[in-house]
Design an enzyme around this catalytic site. Structure first.
Site, PDB file in Angstrom:
ATOM      1  N   HIS A  49      36.083  47.087 -57.293  1.00  0.00           N
ATOM      2  CA  HIS A  49      36.065  47.573 -56.423  1.00  0.00           C
ATOM      3  C   HIS A  49      33.740  48.183 -55.812  1.00  0.00           C
ATOM      4  O   HIS A  49      34.230  49.255 -54.982  1.00  0.00           O
ATOM      5  CB  HIS A  49      36.086  49.597 -57.139  1.00  0.00           C
ATOM      6  CG  HIS A  49      35.131  49.967 -58.262  1.00  0.00           C
ATOM      7  ND1 HIS A  49      34.450  49.313 -59.300  1.00  0.00           N
ATOM      8  CD2 HIS A  49      33.835  50.855 -57.696  1.00  0.00           C
ATOM      9  CE1 HIS A  49      33.645  49.896 -60.172  1.00  0.00           C
ATOM     10  NE2 HIS A  49      33.336  51.042 -59.424  1.00  0.00           N
TER      11      HIS A  49
HETATM   12  C1  UD1 Z   1      32.383  56.150 -57.097  1.00  0.00           C
HETATM   13  C2  UD1 Z   1      30.760  55.113 -57.156  1.00  0.00           C
HETATM   14  C3  UD1 Z   1      30.708  53.795 -57.862  1.00  0.00           C
HETATM   15  C4  UD1 Z   1      31.657  53.499 -59.671  1.00  0.00           C
HETATM   16  C5  UD1 Z   1      33.711  54.353 -59.008  1.00  0.00           C
HETATM   17  C6  UD1 Z   1      34.051  54.292 -60.032  1.00  0.00           C
HETATM   18  C7  UD1 Z   1      29.174  56.301 -55.482  1.00  0.00           C
HETATM   19  C8  UD1 Z   1      28.053  55.608 -54.881  1.00  0.00           C
HETATM   20  N1  UD1 Z   1      30.042  55.399 -56.092  1.00  0.00           N
HETATM   21  O1  UD1 Z   1      33.055  54.860 -56.177  1.00  0.00           O
HETATM   22  O2  UD1 Z   1      29.495  53.514 -58.340  1.00  0.00           O
HETATM   23  O3  UD1 Z   1      31.437  52.907 -59.788  1.00  0.00           O
HETATM   24  O4  UD1 Z   1      33.500  56.192 -58.167  1.00  0.00           O
HETATM   25  O5  UD1 Z   1      35.973  54.937 -59.254  1.00  0.00           O
HETATM   26  O6  UD1 Z   1      29.259  57.284 -55.883  1.00  0.00           O
HETATM   27  N2  UD1 Z   1      39.604  57.650 -53.620  1.00  0.00           N
HETATM   28  C9  UD1 Z   1      41.084  57.569 -53.715  1.00  0.00           C
HETATM   29  N3  UD1 Z   1      41.489  58.579 -54.566  1.00  0.00           N
HETATM   30  C10 UD1 Z   1      39.828  59.087 -55.144  1.00  0.00           C
HETATM   31  C11 UD1 Z   1      38.872  59.071 -54.487  1.00  0.00           C
HETATM   32  C12 UD1 Z   1      38.815  58.131 -53.957  1.00  0.00           C
HETATM   33  O7  UD1 Z   1      41.925  57.573 -52.818  1.00  0.00           O
HETATM   34  O8  UD1 Z   1      40.097  60.177 -55.897  1.00  0.00           O
HETATM   35  C13 UD1 Z   1      39.318  56.856 -52.330  1.00  0.00           C
HETATM   36  C14 UD1 Z   1      39.052  57.431 -51.007  1.00  0.00           C
HETATM   37  O9  UD1 Z   1      39.622  56.172 -49.396  1.00  0.00           O
HETATM   38  C15 UD1 Z   1      37.388  57.094 -50.793  1.00  0.00           C
HETATM   39  C16 UD1 Z   1      37.188  56.011 -51.692  1.00  0.00           C
HETATM   40  O10 UD1 Z   1      38.143  55.558 -53.141  1.00  0.00           O
HETATM   41  O11 UD1 Z   1      36.807  57.417 -49.473  1.00  0.00           O
HETATM   42  C17 UD1 Z   1      36.431  55.581 -52.443  1.00  0.00           C
HETATM   43  O12 UD1 Z   1      35.933  56.789 -52.757  1.00  0.00           O
HETATM   44  P1  UD1 Z   1      33.958  57.343 -53.332  1.00  0.00           P
HETATM   45  O13 UD1 Z   1      34.154  58.553 -54.438  1.00  0.00           O
HETATM   46  O14 UD1 Z   1      33.210  57.062 -52.578  1.00  0.00           O
HETATM   47  O15 UD1 Z   1      33.272  55.743 -53.989  1.00  0.00           O
HETATM   48  P2  UD1 Z   1      33.947  54.294 -55.161  1.00  0.00           P
HETATM   49  O16 UD1 Z   1      34.380  53.325 -55.131  1.00  0.00           O
HETATM   50  O17 UD1 Z   1      35.448  55.579 -56.545  1.00  0.00           O
END
Ligand code: UD1
Length: 381
Positions: free
Chosen positions: A220
């Site tokens: 991821h």
């Molecule tokens: C975040 C953390 C990362 C961690 C990861 C674990 C930061 C910078 N990154 O990354 O360190 O390893 O979490 O998962 O804080 N989304 C959903 N549902 C959710 C959450 C996210 O669909 O419940 C999708 C959305 O499109 C979102 C994308 O995932 O834009 C990324 O989510 P985000 O929280 O920005 O970062 P992660 O990649 O999850």
């Protein structure tokens, strides 16, 4: 309770935001509750992760109480996400007036809440301090460096973390080696881990897989999934590996979006690569425990596989958790297909790295953390 004009209990705000925070916070909250005459934990969930599969099942399985406050910020660019967290967190501090704020890990919620606390002169406690990948392209690296600079008490998971902090000018008396609280959760829960075939059934998958004869894959990191050239290269080598042993691949929402958008689903044979939605904590423990090997770019899995003694092949150029390499089962391989294949072959042929469990990854990290907090912030005479 009143001791020499000190009125207890005092409130400690504990912050979670994203999936990897939950298994770190659960044992801390449990331990804090043993000292309810001194401390009242107040749990804030920023809402960075919000899907049921990314949040609710973790709260249930880890026995984390419902958050006292859910800021509901959701997704956005880093700036938007951090700014929304800060705006919504500030009034909580004004209302609750905690004696300190405790943050874990390195996600956007960690730095955003830490910054608000410190600007209000509230001491910040950072659990999992001092880890460094020395790769500033990683968003988490920026979060780690800044959170540590802001923190009053820095609790570390491995001894090398203190060296990193001292080099950055952080005073030795603010650093305490407490051990790995995520491993507290692992040790508490691994007996309840869900068996691999039960997990497959839970997601309507009719295939059966032989224990110890599959690879577990997670992916991821933006550096792997946001760059389409790297993602294509990785999908191709994953496909090659899958013809040596089947792969189980619980897919993070951002990875799912990138794979679909790039039309890469056809690169993977559905019989050889079983793609699942994000799985629960107990399902993930089961998938890790009985895997032949784990391929990952996660930080947490590098540590959990070391604790479980399962070979881990890390699809990154560096790690902020070096003890998993020097003492554990982790090998840093990057994204070069030949190197990945070489490492997979080594595990299939010789069983891969066996390691030992690092110091203080013993299930008692939360006890050490809470005892340190009490002795520093809650004088009783
Ligand atoms: C975040 C953390 C990362 C961690 C990861 C674990 C930061 C910078 N990154 O990354 O360190 O390893 O979490 O998962 O804080 N989304 C959903 N549902 C959710 C959450 C996210 O669909 O419940 C999708 C959305 O499109 C979102 C994308 O995932 O834009 C990324 O989510 P985000 O929280 O920005 O970062 P992660 O990649 O999850």
């Amino acid at each position: 309770m009143t001791t020499n004009n000190l009125v207890y209990p005092k409130t400690l705000i504990c912050v979670v935001g994203a999936r990897p925070n939950f298994m770190k916070m659960a044992p801390i909250i449990r331990e804090l509750k043993k000292f309810n005459n001194l401390i009242t934990p107040y749990l804030v969930h920023t809402g960075q992760h919000y899907d049921q599969a990314m949040k609710d099942t973790f709260f249930q399985q880890l026995g984390i109480p419902e958050p006292d406050n859910d800021l509901g910020v959701g997704s956005g660019s880093h700036a938007v996400q951090a700014a929304n967290i800060m705006l919504k967190f500030e009034p909580v501090l004004d209302e609750i007036k905690p004696f300190a704020v405790l943050v874990v890990g390195d996600v956007n919620s960690t730095i955003a809440c830490g910054l608000v606390a410190v600007k209000k002169q509230i001491p910040l406690i950072h659990v999992e301090a001092g880890l460094r990948s020395y790769d500033r392209e990683m968003p988490e690296e920026i979060n780690r460096i800044l959170t540590d600079q802001l923190s009053d008490l820095l609790l570390t998971t491995e001894r090398s973390a203190a060296d990193n902090l001292l080099k950055e000018g952080i005073a030795a008396e603010r650093i305490q080696f407490a051990g790995n609280v995520m491993i507290d959760s692992l040790l508490t829960n691994c007996k309840q881990a869900v068996s691999i075939n039960q997990t497959l059934q839970n997601y309507g998958c009719t295939q059966t897989i032989v224990e110890s004869n599959y690879a577990l894959l997670t992916l991821h990191r933006p550096s792997n999934v946001d760059d389409s050239e790297t993602l294509v290269r990785l999908m191709e080598v994953i496909s090659d590996v899958s013809f040596k042993l089947p792969i189980i691949f619980p897919v993070h929402p951002r990875t799912q979006q990138k794979i679909s958008a790039a039309g890469l689903l056809t690169k993977l044979s559905p019989e050889r690569v079983i793609m699942l939605p994000p799985v629960s904590y107990l399902e993930m423990l089961g998938l890790m425990q009985s895997a032949k090997l784990v391929l990952t770019d996660s930080g947490g899995l590098q540590e959990e596989t070391t604790a479980l003694g399962v070979p881990c092949i890390t699809l990154r150029e560096n790690t902020e958790r070096p003890i998993t390499v020097t003492e554990g089962t982790n090998t840093i391989v990057g994204t070069d297909p030949d190197k990945i294949m070489e490492c997979v072959d080594e595990v299939l042929l010789n069983g891969g790295k066996s390691g030992r469990v690092p110091e203080y990854w013993d299930g008692d990290a939360a006890k050490r953390i809470v005892s340190e907090i009490i002795s520093r912030y809650l004088p009783t005479e």
